[in-house]
Each structure stands twice: as structure tokens, then as C-alpha cells.
Design a protein around this motif. Sequence first.
Motif, PDB file in Angstrom:
ATOM      1  N   VAL A 176       0.833  -1.206   0.000  1.00 45.34           N
ATOM      2  CA  VAL A 176       0.000   0.000   0.000  1.00 45.34           C
ATOM      3  C   VAL A 176       0.865   1.254   0.000  1.00 45.34           C
ATOM      4  CG1 VAL A 176      -1.667   1.326   1.337  1.00 45.34           C
ATOM      5  CG2 VAL A 176      -1.984  -1.139   1.049  1.00 45.34           C
ATOM      6  N   TRP A 177       1.927   1.269   0.812  1.00 44.22           N
ATOM      7  CA  TRP A 177       2.786   2.441   0.862  1.00 44.22           C
ATOM      8  C   TRP A 177       3.548   2.650  -0.445  1.00 44.22           C
ATOM      9  CZ3 TRP A 177       4.163   6.205   4.565  1.00 44.22           C
ATOM     10  CH2 TRP A 177       3.366   6.198   5.706  1.00 44.22           C
ATOM     11  N   VAL A 178       3.943   1.578  -1.105  1.00 49.32           N
ATOM     12  CA  VAL A 178       4.592   1.724  -2.414  1.00 49.32           C
ATOM     13  C   VAL A 178       3.629   2.360  -3.411  1.00 49.32           C
ATOM     14  CG1 VAL A 178       5.512   0.431  -4.381  1.00 49.32           C
ATOM     15  CG2 VAL A 178       6.276  -0.112  -2.070  1.00 49.32           C
ATOM     16  N   PHE A 179       2.368   1.957  -3.346  1.00 47.88           N
ATOM     17  CA  PHE A 179       1.378   2.557  -4.252  1.00 47.88           C
ATOM     18  C   PHE A 179       1.155   4.030  -3.913  1.00 47.88           C
ATOM     19  CE2 PHE A 179      -3.087   3.809  -4.799  1.00 47.88           C
ATOM     20  CZ  PHE A 179      -3.164   3.790  -6.189  1.00 47.88           C
ATOM     21  N   LEU A 180       1.069   4.358  -2.632  1.00 49.66           N
ATOM     22  CA  LEU A 180       0.822   5.755  -2.260  1.00 49.66           C
ATOM     23  C   LEU A 180       1.938   6.682  -2.744  1.00 49.66           C
ATOM     24  CD1 LEU A 180      -0.509   5.334   1.404  1.00 49.66           C
ATOM     25  CD2 LEU A 180      -1.832   5.879  -0.641  1.00 49.66           C
ATOM     26  N   PHE A 181       3.163   6.196  -2.761  1.00 46.68           N
ATOM     27  CA  PHE A 181       4.306   7.024  -3.155  1.00 46.68           C
ATOM     28  C   PHE A 181       4.797   6.684  -4.560  1.00 46.68           C
ATOM     29  CE2 PHE A 181       4.218   7.435   1.379  1.00 46.68           C
ATOM     30  CZ  PHE A 181       4.682   8.703   1.642  1.00 46.68           C
ATOM     31  N   ASP A 182       3.961   6.036  -5.338  1.00 46.38           N
ATOM     32  CA  ASP A 182       4.342   5.709  -6.707  1.00 46.38           C
ATOM     33  C   ASP A 182       4.502   6.993  -7.526  1.00 46.38           C
ATOM     34  OD1 ASP A 182       3.276   4.961  -9.710  1.00 46.38           O
ATOM     35  OD2 ASP A 182       4.410   3.318  -8.779  1.00 46.38           O
ATOM     36  N   PRO A 183       5.581   7.100  -8.340  1.00 47.50           N
ATOM     37  CA  PRO A 183       5.795   8.352  -9.086  1.00 47.50           C
ATOM     38  C   PRO A 183       4.759   8.589 -10.187  1.00 47.50           C
ATOM     39  CG  PRO A 183       7.422   6.690  -9.692  1.00 47.50           C
ATOM     40  CD  PRO A 183       6.683   6.158  -8.509  1.00 47.50           C
ATOM     41  N   ASP A 184       4.080   7.557 -10.653  1.00 53.38           N
ATOM     42  CA  ASP A 184       3.119   7.724 -11.749  1.00 53.38           C
ATOM     43  C   ASP A 184       1.669   7.773 -11.275  1.00 53.38           C
ATOM     44  OD1 ASP A 184       5.178   7.666 -13.661  1.00 53.38           O
ATOM     45  OD2 ASP A 184       5.204   5.469 -13.614  1.00 53.38           O
ATOM     46  N   PHE A 185       1.309   6.912 -10.337  1.00 58.73           N
ATOM     47  CA  PHE A 185      -0.090   6.801  -9.933  1.00 58.73           C
ATOM     48  C   PHE A 185      -0.330   7.165  -8.466  1.00 58.73           C
ATOM     49  CE2 PHE A 185       0.889   3.567 -13.163  1.00 58.73           C
ATOM     50  CZ  PHE A 185       0.062   3.997 -14.186  1.00 58.73           C
ATOM     51  N   GLY A 186       0.706   7.383  -7.688  1.00 58.48           N
ATOM     52  CA  GLY A 186       0.534   7.643  -6.269  1.00 58.48           C
ATOM     53  C   GLY A 186      -0.021   9.024  -5.979  1.00 58.48           C
ATOM     54  N   PRO A 187      -0.920   9.148  -5.000  1.00 59.48           N
ATOM     55  CA  PRO A 187      -1.501  10.460  -4.690  1.00 59.48           C
ATOM     56  C   PRO A 187      -0.561  11.379  -3.899  1.00 59.48           C
ATOM     57  CG  PRO A 187      -2.380   8.792  -3.205  1.00 59.48           C
ATOM     58  CD  PRO A 187      -1.525   8.065  -4.199  1.00 59.48           C
ATOM     59  N   VAL A 188       0.458  10.835  -3.260  1.00 55.41           N
ATOM     60  CA  VAL A 188       1.327  11.669  -2.424  1.00 55.41           C
ATOM     61  C   VAL A 188       2.112  12.650  -3.271  1.00 55.41           C
ATOM     62  CG1 VAL A 188       3.255  11.635  -0.800  1.00 55.41           C
ATOM     63  CG2 VAL A 188       1.469   9.903  -0.629  1.00 55.41           C
ATOM     64  N   ASN A 189       2.697  12.193  -4.368  1.00 53.86           N
ATOM     65  CA  ASN A 189       3.458  13.096  -5.229  1.00 53.86           C
ATOM     66  C   ASN A 189       2.575  14.197  -5.813  1.00 53.86           C
ATOM     67  OD1 ASN A 189       5.641  11.507  -4.703  1.00 53.86           O
ATOM     68  ND2 ASN A 189       6.127  11.040  -6.842  1.00 53.86           N
TER      69      ASN A 189
END
Length: 344
Positions: A176-189
Motif C-alpha cells: 500500500v505504501w509503495v502505491f501511495l508514493f508511486d511516481p506515476d499513480f501515487g496520490p502523495v506526489n
Amino acid sequence: MPTTSRTDTARTTSGVDGAGTASGADGDRATHCAARAANRSDPATNRSGPARGRGSGWTPWLYLLPALAVLGALLLYPIYQLGLISFLEYTQAQVSGGEPTSFKGFGNYTALFADPQFRQVLLATVLFAAACVVTTLAVGCALAVLLTRVRALPRLVLMLAALGAWATPAITGSTVWVFLFDPDFGPVNRLLGLGDFSWTYGRYSAFALVLLEVVWCSFPFVMVTVYAGIRAIPSEVLEAAALDGASQWRIWRSVMAPALRPILVVVTIQSVIWDFKIFTQIYVMTNGGGIAGQNLVLNVYAYQKAFASSEYSLGSAIGVVTLLILLAVTLVYLRLLRRRGEEL
């Protein structure tokens, strides 16, 4: 008729009283001696305190014997095999039977400590575990104090959210954390305006990302434990400190922290053990240790040596080193408890 003088009468009376007193004393001594003799002859009353202590000292061990037997079978034999393989030449050739197994002694440990990558990984593991422990304790203690300041409904929501994070499996939380900080699809960036910044590309940013996930799944234990300790502190003490004009930080440092010292020692040592042997978060979030092994820790390094490189003896040696470090931390923990006079 002979008369008796007043002096003779006094002497006679004194003699009679003295004889009575002497005979009474002799009787008391005789009674005491008889009671002592009866106690010696009676086995039911002739039981000393140390004898009872020695007889009942084995009772707790008898109750613990089944659990100790199971733990011994599950732990001692694997540890024995781990130590044995670390002293052998044990690679894929020996596993497949192509070559005989040979004894190397401390050769694996010599090669291990001569490897600069191992020293780098060991230092990175120590620093990363220390950062995780300090951050986890800070977040957990701060939220524990916050729980004592909020109302019932926000407290319940915070407790449920924290326990949900604590109950999440490590591999699920890491994904889940990898997805949240994903450079393409993550909402954190997107929220931070970082564009296509890759958190797992750089060494320090990847360690920071893993640290956040480790703290997220570890702080609930510290929070719940410290909160229980705070609730055990008498409210009169905290109210007196507040009436004296002490700030919240001063109350924590001068009142709460000394009272919570045994609890803080326990959660610190357990956090050190947990964070020092992290494997899943590093392996999942950095794809096996990062680019060129820049995010390796001891457990992932041992896994790579044992299963990726088929150097099972070196992997076992790394496991033994990790075990000895954690054993040293545990012994320090037990010594601290003994110094404080607490039951082990």
C-alpha cells in the motif's frame, strides 16, 4: 512464750518468697525445655523456612515445562543447525551432493568481516534501526499523551485507526505504501507537487520511505502501552504539576517519564529487536534491497547470500551475527531490570 522479732519475721518471709520465685523460674525453664523437645520430636512442626522454599521452588518450573519443551524443539534445533552450517563449506554443490561438505571453522566469519559490503550493511542496519526506534517512540509517546487530552469519541477513533495499522500484515502495508508514493499513480506526489519523483531510486529517500512504513505499523504498540502507563499515574500528581505552572513538556519530562521509565525500557528494547531484524518492508518496498544493494539490511543481505548466491554458509554466519547482536541487546535489557529491582 518466745517472741519473734520483726527482723526475723522479715527474713523468714523473704526466704519463702525467694524460694517460691526460684522454684517458679525452674518450672518455667523446665516447661520451655519440654516444649523444645516436643518440637524436635514432632516432624510436622519441625519444618524450617528454607526447606519449604526449596521444596516449592520447583513448582513454577513444572508448570513451565511443557512450554519450555515446545520452545526448545522449535528454537534450539534451528539455532543449532544455523550455527553448524556457519562453520561448514556449504554451497549448492554440497546441497546437491556433487561435493562433500568440509569443515571451515571460523573461515566464513573471517571472510564475512573482511567483506566491505558486510560492514557497510551492518552500519546501515544499526543506523536505520536506531532511526526507526527513536521515531516510533516519539510518535507513540506523543499520541499516548494526546489520548489523555481528547474526549471519548476522538480517542476511540484514534485507537481504532492505530490498531488497524498494527493489525495490517507487513507485506500488505508495504504494498500500500509503495502505491501511495508511486511516481506515476501515487496520490502523495500529486499532493506535494513532486511530479514523477521516485522515492525508491535514491538511497536516503528509499530508507525514509521504509522508515515511515515501519513507524506506521509500529507506533500503536508504543502508544497503547504508554497510554496504559499514563492512566496508572495518580491524577492528583498531574493536577498538582499543572497547578504549579508546569508546561506539558515539563510535566512529561519531570513527572510522566520517571514514572513510565520501566515501561519505556520495555518498549525501547522490543522496538530495537523488531526494527533490527526488518526484512519484509525493505524487500518489498526497495525490490530486494534497492539499486545495487544500496538499501540492504542484515536480514535481506543474509537472504541474498543464502538463496540468491547459494552461499548458505555465509548466510548462516550473517544469521548468527544478527542473533548474537540481538542476544546482547536482550541481556542489556535484563540487566537494566535487575538494577531497578523488578521481577524478571
